[in-house]
Write a protein that holds these residues in place. Structure first.
Motif, mmCIF file in Angstrom:
data_model
loop_
_atom_site.group_PDB
_atom_site.id
_atom_site.type_symbol
_atom_site.label_atom_id
_atom_site.label_comp_id
_atom_site.label_asym_id
_atom_site.label_seq_id
_atom_site.Cartn_x
_atom_site.Cartn_y
_atom_site.Cartn_z
ATOM 1 N N ILE A 228 36.766 39.695 28.384
ATOM 2 C CA ILE A 228 37.777 39.449 29.462
ATOM 3 C C ILE A 228 37.934 38.757 30.108
ATOM 4 O O ILE A 228 37.343 39.032 31.457
ATOM 5 C CB ILE A 228 37.841 41.493 29.677
ATOM 6 C CG1 ILE A 228 38.255 41.750 28.390
ATOM 7 C CG2 ILE A 228 39.771 41.122 30.199
ATOM 8 C CD1 ILE A 228 38.338 43.519 28.959
ATOM 9 N N PRO A 229 39.298 37.921 30.313
ATOM 10 C CA PRO A 229 39.347 36.817 31.601
ATOM 11 C C PRO A 229 39.962 37.281 32.725
ATOM 12 O O PRO A 229 40.433 38.811 32.415
ATOM 13 C CB PRO A 229 40.698 36.353 30.794
ATOM 14 C CG PRO A 229 40.740 36.313 29.385
ATOM 15 C CD PRO A 229 39.509 37.265 28.911
ATOM 16 N N LEU A 230 39.843 37.379 33.554
ATOM 17 C CA LEU A 230 39.999 37.648 34.491
ATOM 18 C C LEU A 230 41.646 37.987 35.363
ATOM 19 O O LEU A 230 41.592 38.986 35.601
ATOM 20 C CB LEU A 230 39.183 36.937 35.772
ATOM 21 C CG LEU A 230 38.256 36.806 36.102
ATOM 22 C CD1 LEU A 230 37.376 35.536 37.425
ATOM 23 C CD2 LEU A 230 37.483 37.522 36.320
ATOM 24 N N LEU B 48 35.199 47.100 40.541
ATOM 25 C CA LEU B 48 35.479 46.954 38.953
ATOM 26 C C LEU B 48 35.523 45.522 38.995
ATOM 27 O O LEU B 48 35.095 44.733 37.664
ATOM 28 C CB LEU B 48 36.524 47.438 38.027
ATOM 29 C CG LEU B 48 35.954 49.127 37.940
ATOM 30 C CD1 LEU B 48 37.187 50.075 37.757
ATOM 31 C CD2 LEU B 48 34.883 49.675 37.182
ATOM 32 N N PHE B 49 36.951 45.306 39.760
ATOM 33 C CA PHE B 49 37.224 43.901 38.947
ATOM 34 C C PHE B 49 35.473 42.081 39.937
ATOM 35 O O PHE B 49 35.566 41.575 39.458
ATOM 36 C CB PHE B 49 38.293 43.166 40.107
ATOM 37 C CG PHE B 49 39.090 41.821 40.068
ATOM 38 C CD1 PHE B 49 39.784 40.908 38.893
ATOM 39 C CD2 PHE B 49 38.662 40.715 41.085
ATOM 40 C CE1 PHE B 49 40.002 40.888 38.308
ATOM 41 C CE2 PHE B 49 39.640 39.712 40.669
ATOM 42 C CZ PHE B 49 39.601 39.388 39.461
ATOM 43 N N GLN B 50 34.969 42.795 41.162
ATOM 44 C CA GLN B 50 34.246 42.282 40.932
ATOM 45 C C GLN B 50 33.256 42.166 41.112
ATOM 46 O O GLN B 50 32.215 41.203 40.016
ATOM 47 C CB GLN B 50 34.068 42.356 43.485
ATOM 48 C CG GLN B 50 34.756 42.601 43.768
ATOM 49 C CD GLN B 50 35.355 41.107 44.614
ATOM 50 O OE1 GLN B 50 33.993 40.412 43.896
ATOM 51 N NE2 GLN B 50 36.017 40.687 43.902
ATOM 52 N N GLN C 217 31.003 37.220 34.700
ATOM 53 C CA GLN C 217 31.655 36.385 33.963
ATOM 54 C C GLN C 217 30.529 34.972 34.315
ATOM 55 O O GLN C 217 30.393 34.114 33.566
ATOM 56 C CB GLN C 217 32.952 35.951 34.423
ATOM 57 C CG GLN C 217 33.214 37.297 33.257
ATOM 58 C CD GLN C 217 34.855 36.862 32.422
ATOM 59 O OE1 GLN C 217 36.050 35.684 33.883
ATOM 60 N NE2 GLN C 217 34.778 37.455 31.102
ATOM 61 N N ARG C 218 30.107 35.160 35.701
ATOM 62 C CA ARG C 218 29.490 33.657 36.130
ATOM 63 C C ARG C 218 28.034 34.390 35.586
ATOM 64 O O ARG C 218 27.507 33.071 35.274
ATOM 65 C CB ARG C 218 29.644 34.130 37.873
ATOM 66 C CG ARG C 218 30.045 33.827 38.959
ATOM 67 C CD ARG C 218 30.010 34.125 39.595
ATOM 68 N NE ARG C 218 30.042 35.237 40.862
ATOM 69 C CZ ARG C 218 30.736 35.453 41.444
ATOM 70 N NH1 ARG C 218 31.364 35.562 41.277
ATOM 71 N NH2 ARG C 218 30.503 37.124 41.979
ATOM 72 N N ALA D 97 44.089 38.068 25.344
ATOM 73 C CA ALA D 97 43.929 37.276 25.862
ATOM 74 C C ALA D 97 42.308 37.158 25.398
ATOM 75 O O ALA D 97 41.989 36.369 25.590
ATOM 76 C CB ALA D 97 44.653 37.754 27.250
ATOM 77 N N GLN D 98 41.726 38.598 25.460
ATOM 78 C CA GLN D 98 40.242 38.228 25.445
ATOM 79 C C GLN D 98 39.375 37.752 24.393
ATOM 80 O O GLN D 98 39.247 36.724 24.137
ATOM 81 C CB GLN D 98 39.149 39.762 25.134
ATOM 82 C CG GLN D 98 38.136 39.791 24.858
ATOM 83 C CD GLN D 98 37.578 40.966 25.540
ATOM 84 O OE1 GLN D 98 38.287 42.051 25.262
ATOM 85 N NE2 GLN D 98 36.274 41.465 25.471
#
Length: 327
Positions: free
Chosen positions: A157-159, A177-179, A185-186, A235-236
């Motif tokens: 999923i894109p940020l 969750l966001f972090q 993704q990194r 988007a994903q």
């Protein structure tokens, strides 16, 4: 357990035992067929959800001829049985209550347990932070990966799309969750420089996306799942196509259907994550070599290497593009 009537009775009574607060330490037999492993994992899920089971395994080769089973309720009773191979017709089952005998059997079990290792870590909603730490640690390890999802995995999923999905999320943990997702993704980008990453996905009926019936994987463990909407799903899928174009080590296999609700995430020679994103939510982290290899081989059968050719990659991108037009 071949008798469905007995199994139903056993499961009901065993659940009552666990709900009363009893703790169970079990040494699982892991040298089973893959079908048996799947069945065992699904049968034991409700019991693991109680948080009262500690699973172990014996890491060395075991004798296949001489078999011994013991169940012990300390200071109360024990059941014991021996058999030769699979010859169970004439073996004896002993029900024991004498205190000295129980102490002796308990010592035998404890001596054996010292030779065993924890089989898995078990996570539910109450241990979501520990699960995220485990996933990050798992994804930072180098190694070829295969990830099979019931629909699509949340890792791509894109940020910006995730941020929008979490904007009205009721959970206090949305920042975490966001972090967590940023770190994932990194790790994915770093991994794709050296190792392969194959995703086995299923494109669900568009009505399920429109009606918001597909949860965004890892958010279920916040206790308040976020669900895909057409914007996020689009988007994903566009990001998946972008990854296919830019990273030769990334590949996608589109499955016609998934027969169970388990997400299986295997890293060759490293370990295994099994996640259930339907209620009740539960995840297992396993690094036992035999189970890791068995599930790795199972996933490889469903993702043949020919799917990494330029032709099949274009076919995959076309299927996604056709789905996007409908969406």
């Amino acid at each position: 357990l071949d008798d469905p009537h007995f199994t139903m009775q056993w499961a009901k009574i065993f659940m009552q035992v666990l709900q009363k607060g009893n703790k169970v330490r079990i040494v699982h037999t892991i040298t089973r067929s893959l079908d048996e492993m799947f069945a065992a994992i699904k049968e034991w899920m409700p019991f693991y959800l109680t948080g009262n089971i500690e699973p172990y395994y014996y890491p060395r080769t075991r004798d296949v001829n001489f078999r011994r089973t013991i169940f012990i309720a300390p200071d109360l009773c024990a059941v014991s049985s021996n058999s030769i191979g699979r010859n169970l017709e004439s073996n004896l089952n002993f029900y024991l209550t004498e205190k000295g005998t129980l102490n002796s059997m308990l010592k035998e079990f404890e001596d054996f347990l010292k030779l065993c290792r924890p089989l898995m870590k078990v996570f539910n909603v109450s241990t979501s932070m520990a699960l995220m730490d485990t996933v990050n640690e798992f994804e930072e390890e180098s190694g070829n990966c295969i990830l099979r999802s019931q629909a699509v995995s949340s890792i791509t999923i894109p940020l910006f799309a995730l941020e929008k999905s979490l904007k009205n999320h009721g959970s206090d943990s949305k920042d975490s969750l966001f972090q967590f997702h940023k770190q994932r993704q990194r790790s994915l980008v770093e991994l794709l420089k050296t190792d392969t990453f194959v995703e086995l996905i299923h494109l669900p009926d568009i009505s399920q996306i429109v009606e918001r019936k597909i949860p965004i994987g890892f958010t279920v463990f916040s206790g308040s799942p976020a669900f895909y909407d057409p914007y996020t799903f689009k988007a994903q899928l566009e990001n998946i196509v972008s990854l296919l174009k830019h990273y030769p080590n990334y590949n996608v296999v589109i499955q016609d259907d998934v027969k169970d609700d388990l997400t299986i995430y295997a890293k060759e020679g490293i370990g295994l994550l099994i996640m259930k994103y339907t209620n009740p939510y539960i995840s297992f982290a396993i690094n036992e070599p035999y189970m890791t290899q068995a599930f790795w081989d199972y996933l490889r059968i469903n993702s043949p290497q020919v799917s990494n050719t330029a032709t099949t990659r274009k076919e995959t991108m076309k299927k996604i593009d056709d789905y996007l037009k409908k969406l």
